[in-house]
Design a protein around this motif. Structure first.
Motif, PDB file in Angstrom:
ATOM      1  N   GLY A   1      10.598 -27.588   5.179  1.00 33.70           N
ATOM      2  CA  GLY A   1      10.929 -27.087   6.507  1.00 33.70           C
ATOM      3  C   GLY A   1      12.191 -26.269   6.569  1.00 33.70           C
ATOM      4  N   GLY A   2      12.659 -25.781   5.406  1.00 36.13           N
ATOM      5  CA  GLY A   2      13.857 -24.954   5.388  1.00 36.13           C
ATOM      6  C   GLY A   2      13.579 -23.552   5.891  1.00 36.13           C
ATOM      7  N   PRO A   3      14.584 -22.694   5.864  1.00 39.41           N
ATOM      8  CA  PRO A   3      14.432 -21.373   6.471  1.00 39.41           C
ATOM      9  C   PRO A   3      13.594 -20.388   5.661  1.00 39.41           C
ATOM     10  CG  PRO A   3      16.616 -21.585   5.501  1.00 39.41           C
ATOM     11  CD  PRO A   3      15.974 -22.942   5.413  1.00 39.41           C
ATOM     12  N   LEU A   4      13.436 -20.607   4.352  1.00 41.93           N
ATOM     13  CA  LEU A   4      12.733 -19.627   3.525  1.00 41.93           C
ATOM     14  C   LEU A   4      11.230 -19.777   3.728  1.00 41.93           C
ATOM     15  CD1 LEU A   4      12.684 -17.404   1.458  1.00 41.93           C
ATOM     16  CD2 LEU A   4      13.062 -19.101  -0.345  1.00 41.93           C
ATOM     17  N   ILE A   5      10.635 -18.796   4.439  1.00 37.78           N
ATOM     18  CA  ILE A   5       9.235 -18.947   4.849  1.00 37.78           C
ATOM     19  C   ILE A   5       8.321 -17.879   4.253  1.00 37.78           C
ATOM     20  CG2 ILE A   5       9.716 -20.259   6.938  1.00 37.78           C
ATOM     21  CD1 ILE A   5       8.869 -16.573   7.180  1.00 37.78           C
ATOM     22  N   GLY A   6       8.832 -17.032   3.366  1.00 36.67           N
ATOM     23  CA  GLY A   6       7.929 -16.060   2.789  1.00 36.67           C
ATOM     24  C   GLY A   6       8.640 -15.031   1.945  1.00 36.67           C
ATOM     25  N   SER A   7       7.832 -14.146   1.346  1.00 32.42           N
ATOM     26  CA  SER A   7       8.372 -13.122   0.457  1.00 32.42           C
ATOM     27  C   SER A   7       7.404 -11.950   0.386  1.00 32.42           C
ATOM     28  CB  SER A   7       8.606 -13.698  -0.946  1.00 32.42           C
ATOM     29  OG  SER A   7       7.366 -14.050  -1.550  1.00 32.42           O
ATOM     30  N   ASN A   8       7.942 -10.803  -0.015  1.00 30.64           N
ATOM     31  CA  ASN A   8       7.152  -9.592  -0.269  1.00 30.64           C
ATOM     32  C   ASN A   8       7.582  -9.020  -1.610  1.00 30.64           C
ATOM     33  OD1 ASN A   8       7.545  -9.813   2.809  1.00 30.64           O
ATOM     34  ND2 ASN A   8       5.859  -8.360   2.664  1.00 30.64           N
ATOM     35  N   PHE A   9       6.702  -9.062  -2.602  1.00 30.27           N
ATOM     36  CA  PHE A   9       7.088  -8.515  -3.902  1.00 30.27           C
ATOM     37  C   PHE A   9       7.157  -6.990  -3.826  1.00 30.27           C
ATOM     38  CE2 PHE A   9       2.388  -8.801  -4.371  1.00 30.27           C
ATOM     39  CZ  PHE A   9       2.083  -7.527  -4.842  1.00 30.27           C
ATOM     40  N   TRP A  10       7.990  -6.417  -4.667  1.00 32.68           N
ATOM     41  CA  TRP A  10       8.091  -4.959  -4.805  1.00 32.68           C
ATOM     42  C   TRP A  10       7.543  -4.586  -6.176  1.00 32.68           C
ATOM     43  CZ3 TRP A  10      10.098  -1.418  -1.219  1.00 32.68           C
ATOM     44  CH2 TRP A  10      10.093  -0.088  -1.667  1.00 32.68           C
ATOM     45  N   ALA A  11       6.476  -3.878  -6.189  1.00 32.21           N
ATOM     46  CA  ALA A  11       5.680  -3.414  -5.079  1.00 32.21           C
ATOM     47  C   ALA A  11       4.250  -3.287  -5.601  1.00 32.21           C
ATOM     48  CB  ALA A  11       6.189  -2.071  -4.558  1.00 32.21           C
ATOM     49  N   TRP A  12       3.345  -2.792  -4.748  1.00 34.97           N
ATOM     50  CA  TRP A  12       1.951  -2.660  -5.150  1.00 34.97           C
ATOM     51  C   TRP A  12       1.669  -1.246  -5.648  1.00 34.97           C
ATOM     52  CZ3 TRP A  12      -1.705  -5.574  -6.764  1.00 34.97           C
ATOM     53  CH2 TRP A  12      -3.033  -5.116  -6.790  1.00 34.97           C
ATOM     54  N   ASN A  13       1.304  -1.152  -6.940  1.00 35.05           N
ATOM     55  CA  ASN A  13       0.871   0.118  -7.516  1.00 35.05           C
ATOM     56  C   ASN A  13      -0.638   0.278  -7.463  1.00 35.05           C
ATOM     57  OD1 ASN A  13       3.484   0.751  -8.132  1.00 35.05           O
ATOM     58  ND2 ASN A  13       3.283   0.519 -10.340  1.00 35.05           N
ATOM     59  N   GLY A  14      -1.355  -0.850  -7.565  1.00 36.93           N
ATOM     60  CA  GLY A  14      -2.801  -0.805  -7.505  1.00 36.93           C
ATOM     61  C   GLY A  14      -3.399   0.064  -8.584  1.00 36.93           C
ATOM     62  N   GLU A  15      -4.312   0.944  -8.193  1.00 33.77           N
ATOM     63  CA  GLU A  15      -5.036   1.763  -9.163  1.00 33.77           C
ATOM     64  C   GLU A  15      -4.296   3.023  -9.567  1.00 33.77           C
ATOM     65  OE1 GLU A  15      -8.156   4.480  -6.738  1.00 33.77           O
ATOM     66  OE2 GLU A  15      -8.419   2.311  -6.438  1.00 33.77           O
ATOM     67  N   ALA A  16      -3.149   3.299  -8.957  1.00 34.15           N
ATOM     68  CA  ALA A  16      -2.395   4.511  -9.299  1.00 34.15           C
ATOM     69  C   ALA A  16      -1.863   4.421 -10.723  1.00 34.15           C
ATOM     70  CB  ALA A  16      -1.241   4.711  -8.332  1.00 34.15           C
ATOM     71  N   ARG A  17      -1.752   5.563 -11.358  1.00 34.30           N
ATOM     72  CA  ARG A  17      -1.164   5.663 -12.684  1.00 34.30           C
ATOM     73  C   ARG A  17      -0.244   6.879 -12.713  1.00 34.30           C
ATOM     74  NH1 ARG A  17      -3.338   1.434 -12.444  1.00 34.30           N
ATOM     75  NH2 ARG A  17      -4.596   0.356 -14.023  1.00 34.30           N
ATOM     76  N   ALA A  18       0.801   6.808 -13.535  1.00 33.66           N
ATOM     77  CA  ALA A  18       1.726   7.936 -13.664  1.00 33.66           C
ATOM     78  C   ALA A  18       0.959   9.181 -14.087  1.00 33.66           C
ATOM     79  CB  ALA A  18       2.815   7.607 -14.672  1.00 33.66           C
ATOM     80  N   GLN A  19       1.301  10.296 -13.504  1.00 29.13           N
ATOM     81  CA  GLN A  19       0.583  11.545 -13.748  1.00 29.13           C
ATOM     82  C   GLN A  19       1.198  12.382 -14.871  1.00 29.13           C
ATOM     83  OE1 GLN A  19      -2.392  12.299 -11.551  1.00 29.13           O
ATOM     84  NE2 GLN A  19      -1.897  10.121 -11.784  1.00 29.13           N
ATOM     85  N   HIS A  20       2.369  11.966 -15.376  1.00 27.69           N
ATOM     86  CA  HIS A  20       3.082  12.778 -16.362  1.00 27.69           C
ATOM     87  C   HIS A  20       3.619  11.879 -17.472  1.00 27.69           C
ATOM     88  CE1 HIS A  20       2.808  15.873 -13.274  1.00 27.69           C
ATOM     89  NE2 HIS A  20       3.276  14.974 -12.426  1.00 27.69           N
ATOM     90  N   ASP A  21       3.747  12.430 -18.658  1.00 27.38           N
ATOM     91  CA  ASP A  21       4.142  11.642 -19.827  1.00 27.38           C
ATOM     92  C   ASP A  21       5.509  10.996 -19.662  1.00 27.38           C
ATOM     93  OD1 ASP A  21       1.767  12.278 -21.040  1.00 27.38           O
ATOM     94  OD2 ASP A  21       2.600  13.907 -22.266  1.00 27.38           O
ATOM     95  N   ASP A  22       6.400  11.629 -18.892  1.00 27.11           N
ATOM     96  CA  ASP A  22       7.736  11.055 -18.706  1.00 27.11           C
ATOM     97  C   ASP A  22       7.794  10.066 -17.549  1.00 27.11           C
ATOM     98  OD1 ASP A  22       7.535  12.731 -16.521  1.00 27.11           O
ATOM     99  OD2 ASP A  22       9.345  13.890 -16.972  1.00 27.11           O
ATOM    100  N   ALA A  23       6.644   9.743 -16.949  1.00 24.11           N
ATOM    101  CA  ALA A  23       6.533   8.777 -15.854  1.00 24.11           C
ATOM    102  C   ALA A  23       7.343   9.170 -14.630  1.00 24.11           C
ATOM    103  CB  ALA A  23       6.932   7.374 -16.318  1.00 24.11           C
ATOM    104  N   ARG A  24       7.591  10.453 -14.465  1.00 25.61           N
ATOM    105  CA  ARG A  24       8.342  10.924 -13.298  1.00 25.61           C
ATOM    106  C   ARG A  24       7.394  11.493 -12.250  1.00 25.61           C
ATOM    107  NH1 ARG A  24      13.395   8.863 -12.701  1.00 25.61           N
ATOM    108  NH2 ARG A  24      14.228   8.480 -14.783  1.00 25.61           N
TER     109      ARG A  24
END
Length: 447
Positions: A374-397
């Motif tokens: 019953g303490g104050p910490l009631i949830g969280s949101n991880f960072w972050a959702w990439n899902g099906e996306a993939r980096a478009q360039h070899d340098d990941a930029r």
């Protein structure tokens, strides 16, 4: 009595888990989420957040060349299947001169609205509601990647500073952005955007935002700091409080139904000053904390084996400090951002996530202990959702014009912190945590 983190992990295997299922998946949202002391409530039941960050939801939702509604639906289905019931998404984005800002934005360089992107937000909220999810809508950003307060200040003054400019090393950018709080014209421009968003009617559902229970809270900004250096904080803090209080009053006058959040990182935003965190949340409904062990030099990306034990201790201490702050305010606490690199600080979805898994377990154990005691910490949101996306360039930029949006925003390596749809170990962690969200409740979680 509050369980120790390690004790809780053992206790989590108890029979009470058998009745737990994925929370809220497939259900329409059922009533506004409200605050009762240190709890959030919905329809008479504690509302426990199993969340993710997906800043780009409106961009995918836009019926425009930069949008991808089919992908948005797939991503929301994946998240719902994991048991995620809350997404923190951008309801802002300011186009301007900053070199690392996403484009298009919710507002163009001249401040005029981009209707297609705002309608993309409408679509995203409508689809989240169909899956029983709620949204935290972020109304601006302290950082440059969405334009943010620095761009609003540029619109007001004609001056701006780029983050990472060698001519203005840290903390010059944070100090310059904090000038926003005392600039009347900049604040008026911010207030205009707030009014436009909070007063909006969803073009997809026909429901006014103020009447939509799919919205959990309005968030004043992503990670608003009163400054970077001690001198800047001392100079700006009173104007910072005034901006918070004035914005909160504005939103509540327009929308009496929804919660308000600040979006602050916690004491990392205030040079360790807990008093500033407490005062900043005086007129805010719940406390937020963000935890970034690599960014804050708690761990070394190329030496995680050696540095993680100290990083774990600092993580636990940071959580405990913010539990104490929230309890002193009698308000809930949400760890609404927490991020950790892949092993060896690699970006590829093929790279392992052994230490990220340990970090998530630390956060989730603390949240689950809060659910039980019953303490104050009631949830969280991880960072972050990439899902099906993939980096478009070899340098990941990220390059201007790229459309494979992922949780790592455009100024960062693509794949740095986000979780991909192929990260089976990470997805299992999130799903197992969601199944535990009914711990201590009288009934099992809804299917």
């Amino acid at each position: 009595m509050k369980l120790a983190r390690r004790q809780f992990i053992a206790a989590a295997g108890a029979a009470t888990l058998v009745a737990c299922t994925s929370p809220r998946a497939g259900l329409a949202t059922s009533g506004f989420v409200t605050r009762d002391g240190m709890r959030l409530m919905q329809a008479g039941t504690p509302y426990r957040i199993v969340g993710a960050n997906m800043w780009y939801a409106a961009w995918l939702g836009a019926n425009a060349e930069y949008g991808d509604r089919a992908r948005l639906l797939r991503e929301l289905d994946r998240l719902a299947a994991l048991g995620v019931n809350n997404l923190r998404i951008m309801a802002s984005g300011e186009e301007g001169p900053l070199r690392n800002s996403i484009s298009p934005g919710f507002t163009r360089r001249d401040g005029s609205p981009n209707d297609a992107l705002v309608e993309g937000l409408d679509f995203a909220i409508a689809e989240m509601a169909r899956r029983g999810m709620t949204a935290v809508l972020v109304l601006s950003n302290f950082w440059e990647w969405s334009g943010g307060l620095q761009t609003i200040l540029w619109r007001a003054t004609g001056d701006y500073m780029d983050m990472g400019d060698p001519a203005h090393p840290w903390p010059a950018f944070a100090d310059a952005t904090a000038n926003f709080y005392a600039d009347g014209k900049a604040r008026a421009l911010y207030a205009d955007h707030v009014e436009a968003m909070v007063s909006r009617t969803n073009s997809v559902t026909g429901v006014a935002y103020r009447d939509d229970p799919a919205i959990l809270s309005w968030q004043l900004a992503n990670e608003p700091r009163p400054g970077g250096s001690a001198g800047s904080i001392a100079k700006s803090v009173d104007a910072y409080y005034d901006w918070i209080d004035e914005s909160a009053a504005q939103i509540r006058a327009l929308d009496p139904h929804h919660l308000l959040s600040l979006g602050q990182e916690g004491t990392m935003a205030t040079s360790g000053d807990e008093a500033i965190v407490r005062r900043a949340h005086r007129n805010i409904d719940y406390v937020t904390a963000h935890i970034w062990p690599l960014n804050w030099d708690w761990v070394a990306g190329d030496a995680l084996e050696a540095s993680w034990p100290a990083g774990r201790r600092k993580t636990a201490d940071y959580i405990a400090a913010h539990e104490r702050i929230a309890a002193s305010l009698d308000k809930p606490l949400i760890i609404e951002e927490f991020g950790f690199p892949r092993d060896a600080e690699a970006y590829s979805p093929e790279a392992s996530t052994r230490f990220r898994e340990q970090f998530y377990r630390e956060i989730y154990a603390a949240v689950e202990a809060g659910w039980l005691d019953g303490g104050p910490l009631i949830g969280s949101n991880f960072w972050a959702w990439n899902g099906e996306a993939r980096a478009q360039h070899d340098d990941a930029r990220f390059v201007a014009g790229d459309r494979a949006y992922m949780g790592d925003p455009p100024h960062e390596p693509q794949g740095w912190y986000g979780n991909f749809d192929s990260d089976q170990a990470m997805l299992a962690l999130v799903h197992d945590h969601a199944r535990r969200s009914c711990l201590g409740l009288a009934a099992s979680c809804p299917a």
